[in-house]
Design a protein around this motif. Structure first.
Motif, short mmCIF file in Angstrom:
data_model
loop_
_atom_site.label_atom_id
_atom_site.label_comp_id
_atom_site.label_asym_id
_atom_site.label_seq_id
_atom_site.Cartn_x
_atom_site.Cartn_y
_atom_site.Cartn_z
N MET A 186 -24.68 -4.52 17.99
CA MET A 186 -26.04 -4.89 17.62
C MET A 186 -26.61 -3.76 16.77
O MET A 186 -26.92 -2.68 17.27
CB MET A 186 -26.91 -5.11 18.87
CG MET A 186 -28.28 -5.65 18.53
SD MET A 186 -29.26 -6.07 19.99
CE MET A 186 -28.55 -7.63 20.41
N ASP A 187 -26.67 -4.01 15.45
CA ASP A 187 -27.22 -3.04 14.51
C ASP A 187 -27.66 -3.77 13.25
O ASP A 187 -27.69 -5.01 13.23
CB ASP A 187 -26.20 -1.92 14.21
CG ASP A 187 -24.88 -2.41 13.66
OD1 ASP A 187 -24.87 -3.45 12.96
OD2 ASP A 187 -23.84 -1.78 13.93
N ASP A 188 -27.97 -3.03 12.19
CA ASP A 188 -28.49 -3.63 10.95
C ASP A 188 -27.48 -4.53 10.23
O ASP A 188 -27.86 -5.32 9.38
CB ASP A 188 -28.97 -2.56 9.99
CG ASP A 188 -30.22 -1.84 10.49
OD1 ASP A 188 -30.88 -2.37 11.40
OD2 ASP A 188 -30.53 -0.75 9.96
N THR A 189 -26.18 -4.36 10.54
CA THR A 189 -25.18 -5.17 9.86
C THR A 189 -24.57 -6.24 10.77
O THR A 189 -23.67 -6.98 10.35
CB THR A 189 -24.05 -4.29 9.28
OG1 THR A 189 -23.41 -3.59 10.33
CG2 THR A 189 -24.59 -3.32 8.25
N HIS A 190 -25.01 -6.32 12.01
CA HIS A 190 -24.56 -7.33 12.98
C HIS A 190 -25.80 -8.00 13.56
O HIS A 190 -26.39 -7.49 14.51
CB HIS A 190 -23.74 -6.70 14.10
CG HIS A 190 -22.48 -6.05 13.64
ND1 HIS A 190 -22.46 -4.77 13.11
CD2 HIS A 190 -21.20 -6.49 13.61
CE1 HIS A 190 -21.22 -4.46 12.79
NE2 HIS A 190 -20.43 -5.49 13.08
N LEU A 191 -26.21 -9.10 12.95
CA LEU A 191 -27.46 -9.76 13.35
C LEU A 191 -27.16 -10.84 14.40
O LEU A 191 -26.25 -11.65 14.23
CB LEU A 191 -28.14 -10.38 12.13
CG LEU A 191 -28.34 -9.42 10.94
CD1 LEU A 191 -29.00 -10.15 9.78
CD2 LEU A 191 -29.14 -8.19 11.34
#
Length: 142
Positions: free
Chosen positions: A92-97
């Motif tokens: 869960m981060d800016d590249t895994h929505l």
């Protein structure tokens, strides 16, 4: 007469085998493996930010985060990264929505450039169903 009866029986048997074979093939085609797809944007599209991303799934059911019913899950959008191995947690981060409420579309804002978008289907605990339940497209944001 015996030869004629024998040929008739052979013909009827072969016809029955062909009918059963055709029905089995049709059933297999209908019971295709589960899959995901993008309904928007299409692979190779040029878009203006913000843009709509629309997800589809077949052969499985969409359920929210926490629901661990077999053959269910929800969508994840991976930006500039590929599929997650089966059973691995989806970061869960800016590249895994994450779309844990069961959303089937999202409005995405990205700066201009070329991007790889991968849709990854995961279960109620955010564990990946693997590359078989992912789809990757390339887009350009103007």
């Amino acid at each position: 007469m015996t030869t004629l009866a024998s040929r008739l029986i052979q013909t009827l048997f072969c016809s029955a085998v062909l009918l059963v074979s055709a029905a089995s093939t049709a059933s297999l085609a209908q019971a295709a493996d589960p899959s995901v797809s993008f309904t928007a944007p299409m692979d190779g599209a040029t878009v203006t930010s913000p843009f709509d991303v629309k997800f589809a799934v077949s052969g499985m059911e969409i359920k929210p985060l926490g629901d661990m019913t077999p053959n269910t899950g929800h969508h994840h959008l991976l930006i500039n990264t590929g599929p997650i191995p089966k059973g691995a947690p989806i970061p869960m981060d800016d590249t895994h929505l994450h779309y844990g409420k069961g959303q089937t579309e999202a409005k995405i804002t990205l700066p201009p450039g070329k991007y790889t978008l991968t849709m990854q289907f995961g279960d109620g605990a955010h564990q990946s169903y693997g590359p078989a339940m992912s789809k990757t497209i390339n887009i350009t944001v103007k």
